[in-house]
Design an enzyme around this catalytic site. Structure first.
Site: not given
Ligand code: FRU
Length: 474
Positions: A37-39, A55, A98, A170-171, A224
């Site tokens: 897992l990330n963001d 994520q 993403y 991104r993001d 980011e």
């Protein structure tokens, strides 16, 4: 139906059916069912439910191509694990769905994210994947009900972004202000400066670049996960910059997350004040905020990218890695941004111990708990024989004897101490000092049987509760 979607959905569901050992699994934090897992992504309240996307790489605890995992909850306490929501199943997102955000509207959820594409190298053709070889596409997915996620639409590609940038854009974080939609994206310029690009739209689909938010002097090479929100009368620009030099008592991590106060008009003339980090611990990155109608909540990724040579997470060997922070209520008081654990978490407390401490207090059986201390003198808190929190002489520190797996010490300047609150889960610590003015978040890995809490101070008032687990159903 897209065949790749169907196959990936089945494979992810099969991976999630494999049991994960209980060791180090959190009781009151959201972790991936399996894998990486990330963001946090797409945080919102929609149809009476909180939605937390993230994520997610279910096939490998060390990462890989990203999906959006999904949890939902009516109350931040009872969670339902949902099937993964978005898969890399289109040419414009084939190397990862993403990070991105959700716009919750009457007629459904509008999910904006970055479709990551890495072009293959071939004989005679190599890429640095910064200025060439990568596509960062802005994609809109739609869900009428928060259950089914279909109809992906490519909104922008690199050639639609302003000139002078690398491929790293991104993001998307999307919000509505006086009927108009705005989107902020993180970017790395050709001169390696971090900035946030502001786009506007009247119809959620067609976007035009209306402003660029950045510091007067360069602050890192990439920003980011940008975010922008109003908090008690202050406009906050939130970013996760990369490439900022480390210092002794701040900016100690490889990458940072924090905020600038923004004065003026974010869509016109503006100025940014000084950058303040959200969190001084080892494991906090890429937070996202949202309003649930009552308050602004923030959830961060309890992790840090690209630090494998500094510290590690032994849960990888158990098939999973990383978790999200608890939801934190944000408040701005006299220019100070405070983070407090969402008030709902108090419902997980049981067995209150309340007493004054003069000298030493010991609770040998504690492992997963919520501790509050009101005190103004130097203090040392030892958790499970491996983590130590100290305040003395204007300096707060969090350090590990063992169990830190490479995590050493993190410090923060705190001139006067008034109180601290520590949320200790099976493999994480979240420390909130002076009503959430200074925060330190870290993963840690106590050995089997390593238990206990000690507090040493001249005089203080202590409240301590065991924390019951949240309910997570599938
Ligand atoms: C931040 C980040 C984002 C990106 C995502 C990919 O941790 O690098 O910029 O969208 O993770 O997983």
């Amino acid at each position: 139906m897209n065949a790749l979607y169907r196959d990936l959905a089945q494979l992810a569901a099969a991976a999630e059916r494999r049991p994960v050992p209980a060791k180090w699994r959190p009781g009151f934090h959201l972790a991936p069912p399996v894998g990486w897992l990330n963001d946090p992504n797409g945080l919102c309240k929609f149809g009476g439910l909180y939605h937390v996307f993230y994520q997610y790489a279910p096939f490998n605890a060390r990462g890989g191509v990203k999906l959006w995992g999904h949890y939902e909850s009516p109350d931040l306490l009872h969670w339902r694990q949902r099937p993964a929501a978005l898969f890399p199943d289109e040419p414009f997102d084939c190397h990862g769905v993403y990070s991105g955000s959700a716009l919750a509207e009457e007629d459904g959820l509008y999910l904006y994210y970055t479709g990551n594409v890495k072009l293959p190298e071939s004989a005679g053709q190599s890429y640095d994947y910064i200025t060439a070889g990568r596509e960062h596409n802005t994609v809109l997915a739609y869900s009428p009900d928060g259950e089914t996620f279909r109809s992906k639409r490519l909104l922008m590609e690199n050639s639609d972004y302003p000139a002078g940038l690398t491929c790293h854009v991104r993001d998307p974080k999307v919000w509505k202000d006086r009927g108009r939609c705005y989107m902020l994206q993180g970017a790395r310029t050709a001169e390696n400066r971090g900035e946030a690009l502001l786009f506007a739209s009247e119809d959620r689909v067609h976007w035009s670049h209306v402003n660029t938010l950045t510091t007067q002097r360069p602050f890192g090479y990439m920003w980011e996960c940008p975010d922008l929100y109003a908090l008690d009368g202050t406009t906050v620009l939130s970013v996760s910059p990369q490439g900022v030099a480390r210092e002794e008592t701040r900016l100690q991590n490889l990458y940072q997350s924090g905020w600038f106060p923004l004065t003026g008009d974010y869509a016109g003339e503006y100025a940014l004040g000084a950058f303040t980090e959200y969190d001084y611990g080892f494991d906090f990155y890429a937070p996202q905020t949202f309003s649930d109608g009552q308050r602004r909540l923030m959830i961060g990724w309890m992790g840090m990218p690209d630090v494998e040579n500094e510290y590690t997470n032994p849960t990888v060997d158990l098939g999973w890695q990383y978790m999200l922070t608890v939801p934190r209520e944000l408040a701005m008081e006299k220019g100070v941004l405070r983070q407090r654990p969402a008030r709902e978490l108090a419902a997980l407390r049981s067995g209150c111990i309340a007493q004054t401490v003069a000298g030493r207090y010991e609770a040998p059986e504690q492992d997963v708990f919520d501790l509050e201390l009101a005190l103004e003198s130097p203090v040392r808190v030892t958790v499970r024989d491996c983590a130590e929190i100290r305040w003395a002489d204007g300096l707060l520190s969090l350090s590990f004897r063992d169990g830190g797996c490479g995590r050493t010490i993190r410090r923060a300047r705190v001139d006067r101490l008034r109180n601290l609150r520590l949320l200790a889960d099976a493999s994480s610590l979240e420390l909130f000092v002076n009503d959430g003015e200074t925060v330190m978040t870290s993963l840690y890995y106590p050995a089997e049987g390593q238990k206990g809490l000690q507090v040493e101070c001249a005089a203080g008032a202590l409240s301590l509760w065991k924390m019951n687990p949240m309910e997570i159903t599938r």
